[in-house]
Scaffold this active site. Structure first.
Site, mmCIF file in Angstrom:
data_model
loop_
_atom_site.group_PDB
_atom_site.id
_atom_site.type_symbol
_atom_site.label_atom_id
_atom_site.label_comp_id
_atom_site.label_asym_id
_atom_site.label_seq_id
_atom_site.Cartn_x
_atom_site.Cartn_y
_atom_site.Cartn_z
ATOM 1 N N ASN A 1 -29.595 65.194 -25.786
ATOM 2 C CA ASN A 1 -29.434 65.932 -24.680
ATOM 3 C C ASN A 1 -28.948 64.932 -23.380
ATOM 4 O O ASN A 1 -29.113 63.851 -23.372
ATOM 5 C CB ASN A 1 -31.052 66.538 -24.043
ATOM 6 C CG ASN A 1 -31.899 65.188 -23.929
ATOM 7 O OD1 ASN A 1 -32.178 64.605 -24.819
ATOM 8 N ND2 ASN A 1 -32.065 64.886 -22.695
ATOM 9 N N HIS B 1 -46.111 55.920 -31.083
ATOM 10 C CA HIS B 1 -45.468 56.115 -29.589
ATOM 11 C C HIS B 1 -46.770 55.644 -28.570
ATOM 12 O O HIS B 1 -47.800 55.863 -28.881
ATOM 13 C CB HIS B 1 -44.949 57.487 -29.071
ATOM 14 C CG HIS B 1 -43.949 57.897 -29.897
ATOM 15 N ND1 HIS B 1 -44.114 58.642 -31.062
ATOM 16 C CD2 HIS B 1 -42.606 57.582 -29.811
ATOM 17 C CE1 HIS B 1 -42.972 58.876 -31.405
ATOM 18 N NE2 HIS B 1 -41.892 58.423 -30.907
ATOM 19 N N HIS C 1 -41.898 64.577 -36.405
ATOM 20 C CA HIS C 1 -42.235 63.291 -36.825
ATOM 21 C C HIS C 1 -43.033 63.611 -38.295
ATOM 22 O O HIS C 1 -44.215 64.153 -38.062
ATOM 23 C CB HIS C 1 -42.725 62.389 -35.792
ATOM 24 C CG HIS C 1 -42.116 61.921 -34.691
ATOM 25 N ND1 HIS C 1 -41.606 60.730 -34.666
ATOM 26 C CD2 HIS C 1 -41.481 62.781 -33.765
ATOM 27 C CE1 HIS C 1 -40.968 60.739 -33.563
ATOM 28 N NE2 HIS C 1 -40.826 61.688 -33.000
ATOM 29 N N ALA D 1 -33.859 59.780 -30.988
ATOM 30 C CA ALA D 1 -33.305 60.578 -30.035
ATOM 31 C C ALA D 1 -33.463 60.232 -28.650
ATOM 32 O O ALA D 1 -34.116 59.449 -28.188
ATOM 33 C CB ALA D 1 -34.080 62.016 -30.028
ATOM 34 N N SER E 1 -37.525 60.848 -33.827
ATOM 35 C CA SER E 1 -37.328 62.397 -33.429
ATOM 36 C C SER E 1 -36.100 63.147 -33.980
ATOM 37 O O SER E 1 -35.180 62.499 -33.491
ATOM 38 C CB SER E 1 -37.470 62.783 -32.008
ATOM 39 O OG SER E 1 -38.575 62.433 -31.522
ATOM 40 N N HIS F 1 -38.039 69.908 -25.891
ATOM 41 C CA HIS F 1 -38.348 69.013 -27.150
ATOM 42 C C HIS F 1 -37.694 69.750 -28.146
ATOM 43 O O HIS F 1 -37.131 69.086 -29.307
ATOM 44 C CB HIS F 1 -39.858 68.631 -27.690
ATOM 45 C CG HIS F 1 -39.852 67.846 -28.792
ATOM 46 N ND1 HIS F 1 -39.765 66.822 -29.073
ATOM 47 C CD2 HIS F 1 -40.735 68.098 -29.970
ATOM 48 C CE1 HIS F 1 -39.941 66.053 -29.974
ATOM 49 N NE2 HIS F 1 -40.562 66.990 -30.717
ATOM 50 N N TYR G 1 -46.957 56.886 -25.921
ATOM 51 C CA TYR G 1 -47.335 57.994 -25.059
ATOM 52 C C TYR G 1 -48.513 58.996 -25.769
ATOM 53 O O TYR G 1 -49.288 59.632 -25.103
ATOM 54 C CB TYR G 1 -46.293 58.747 -24.707
ATOM 55 C CG TYR G 1 -45.477 59.662 -25.713
ATOM 56 C CD1 TYR G 1 -46.051 60.600 -26.841
ATOM 57 C CD2 TYR G 1 -43.914 59.044 -26.087
ATOM 58 C CE1 TYR G 1 -45.012 60.786 -27.861
ATOM 59 C CE2 TYR G 1 -43.373 59.574 -27.012
ATOM 60 C CZ TYR G 1 -43.955 60.498 -27.955
ATOM 61 O OH TYR G 1 -43.168 61.061 -28.976
ATOM 62 N N GLU G 2 -48.792 58.451 -26.944
ATOM 63 C CA GLU G 2 -49.775 59.036 -27.677
ATOM 64 C C GLU G 2 -50.949 58.354 -27.441
ATOM 65 O O GLU G 2 -52.215 58.822 -27.961
ATOM 66 C CB GLU G 2 -49.683 59.290 -29.366
ATOM 67 C CG GLU G 2 -48.679 59.976 -29.700
ATOM 68 C CD GLU G 2 -48.221 59.436 -31.232
ATOM 69 O OE1 GLU G 2 -48.933 59.476 -32.000
ATOM 70 O OE2 GLU G 2 -46.913 59.104 -31.283
ATOM 71 N N MET H 1 -38.205 57.046 -25.582
ATOM 72 C CA MET H 1 -39.704 56.682 -25.372
ATOM 73 C C MET H 1 -40.021 56.009 -26.636
ATOM 74 O O MET H 1 -41.242 55.733 -26.819
ATOM 75 C CB MET H 1 -40.572 57.912 -25.208
ATOM 76 C CG MET H 1 -40.142 58.731 -24.182
ATOM 77 S SD MET H 1 -40.933 60.194 -24.025
ATOM 78 C CE MET H 1 -40.325 61.133 -22.829
ATOM 79 N N SER H 2 -39.120 55.151 -27.249
ATOM 80 C CA SER H 2 -39.485 54.251 -28.500
ATOM 81 C C SER H 2 -38.577 53.017 -28.503
ATOM 82 O O SER H 2 -38.241 52.632 -27.653
ATOM 83 C CB SER H 2 -39.489 55.293 -29.552
ATOM 84 O OG SER H 2 -37.916 55.378 -29.887
HETATM 85 N N1 HPA Z 1 -35.687 61.062 -22.007
HETATM 86 C C1 HPA Z 1 -36.563 60.693 -22.813
HETATM 87 N N2 HPA Z 1 -36.893 60.496 -23.937
HETATM 88 C C2 HPA Z 1 -35.712 61.573 -24.485
HETATM 89 C C3 HPA Z 1 -34.747 62.247 -24.159
HETATM 90 C C4 HPA Z 1 -34.821 62.138 -22.659
HETATM 91 O O1 HPA Z 1 -33.891 62.805 -22.010
HETATM 92 N N3 HPA Z 1 -34.197 62.920 -24.883
HETATM 93 C C5 HPA Z 1 -34.730 62.539 -26.255
HETATM 94 N N4 HPA Z 1 -35.790 61.704 -26.182
#
Ligand code: HPA
Length: 265
Positions: free
Chosen positions: A228, A86, A64, A116, A32, A240, A88-89, A204-205
């Site tokens: 972030n 991922h 993506h 990210a 991402s 996002h 989560y998909e 998450m990856s």
């Molecule tokens: N948490 C989980 N995954 C992320 C985050 C986050 O704060 N920022 C970017 N991907």
């Protein structure tokens, strides 16, 4: 479709190499926010959609790209995945690592994973900063390996490759990446837990792909872009779009960093 994930990766590699280069040296996975950085690597000689390769899923997330590119960087044949699959998909771990296993079956010995991440150390990190992953906490509950593969994970993220990246950019910091399955962002209590556990980054990856690469003996470099401050560590809510924007803003610097590191391998 084959049931054996390694067989499936070999057939995807056969299709990939028939349509692009005969063999690849390096895989770059652009997560991402990193897709714009891929353009800074140079003109691709070949580009195909993931859906043209056996076993690949079209990515569900905006930001993506769902494409594979082949290009030369220095004297290396480089495979670039714009996006990834991922957990989560709803995909199992074997699907999540299928791209990496395909690249390994196409000859890749160096795997560069980007993502990210939320920053758990706002005292020292800033938004848009790349951080080298030095180790991970796999809190996804998943693993791409099954059976009695008691793989050593003492040095998942190659010290040598981190050294090369730091030679290119001495300002690069290192950190421990924790992975949750998602797709929810974390609660503030989870973020406090992760800080206590020694994590510096949350995403998450990456962790499953790194394990699959190490199983094959490839060297792994992984870089998080801090997009972030993690939940509850600032007044801001998570979004996002903010993650993608931080990637766009850093694209030039990230692309240049990747190009120089890969050229120097
Ligand atoms: N948490 C989980 N995954 C992320 C985050 C986050 O704060 N920022 C970017 N991907």
């Amino acid at each position: 479709m084959q049931n054996n994930p390694y067989e499936l990766a070999r057939s995807a590699a056969a299709e990939l190499t028939a349509r692009t280069y005969e063999k690849f040296d390096v895989l770059l996975v652009m997560g991402s926010g990193w897709v714009p950085a891929a353009d800074a690597l140079g003109e691709p000689e070949h580009e195909l959609a993931f859906t043209e390769l056996p076993g690949f899923a079209a990515p569900a997330v905006e930001g993506h790209g769902g494409k594979a590119r082949a290009l030369r960087v220095g004297d290396k044949n480089v495979l670039v995945f714009l996006g990834r699959t991922h957990l989560y998909e709803g995909h199992p771990a074997t699907d999540v690592v299928h791209g990496v296993r395909t690249a390994l079956a196409a000859g890749v010995r160096t795997v560069v994973l980007t993502n990210a991440a939320g920053g758990l150390r706002p005292e020292t990190q800033h938004i848009g900063e790349p951080i080298l992953i030095s180790d991970h906490l796999n809190l996804t509950g998943a693993n791409p390996l099954t059976g009695t593969t008691f793989l050593d994970l003492t040095e998942v993220y190659s010290r040598r490759l981190r050294g090369l990246a730091k030679a290119v950019d001495p300002s690069l910091a290192e950190g421990v990446y924790a992975a949750f399955r998602g797709p929810t962002y974390e609660t503030p209590a989870e973020i406090r837990m992760l800080r206590t556990l020694g994590a510096d980054l949350i995403g998450m990856s990456t962790v499953l792909e790194a394990i699959a690469a190490r199983e094959a003996g490839a060297e792994v470099l992984a870089i998080s872009l801090v997009t972030n401050v993690a939940a509850g560590l600032s007044d801001a809510l998570l979004d996002h779009e903010e993650v993608l924007e931080a990637g766009r803003a850093a694209a030039g610097r990230m692309g240049e960093l990747l190009r120089t590191v890969v050229a120097g391998l």
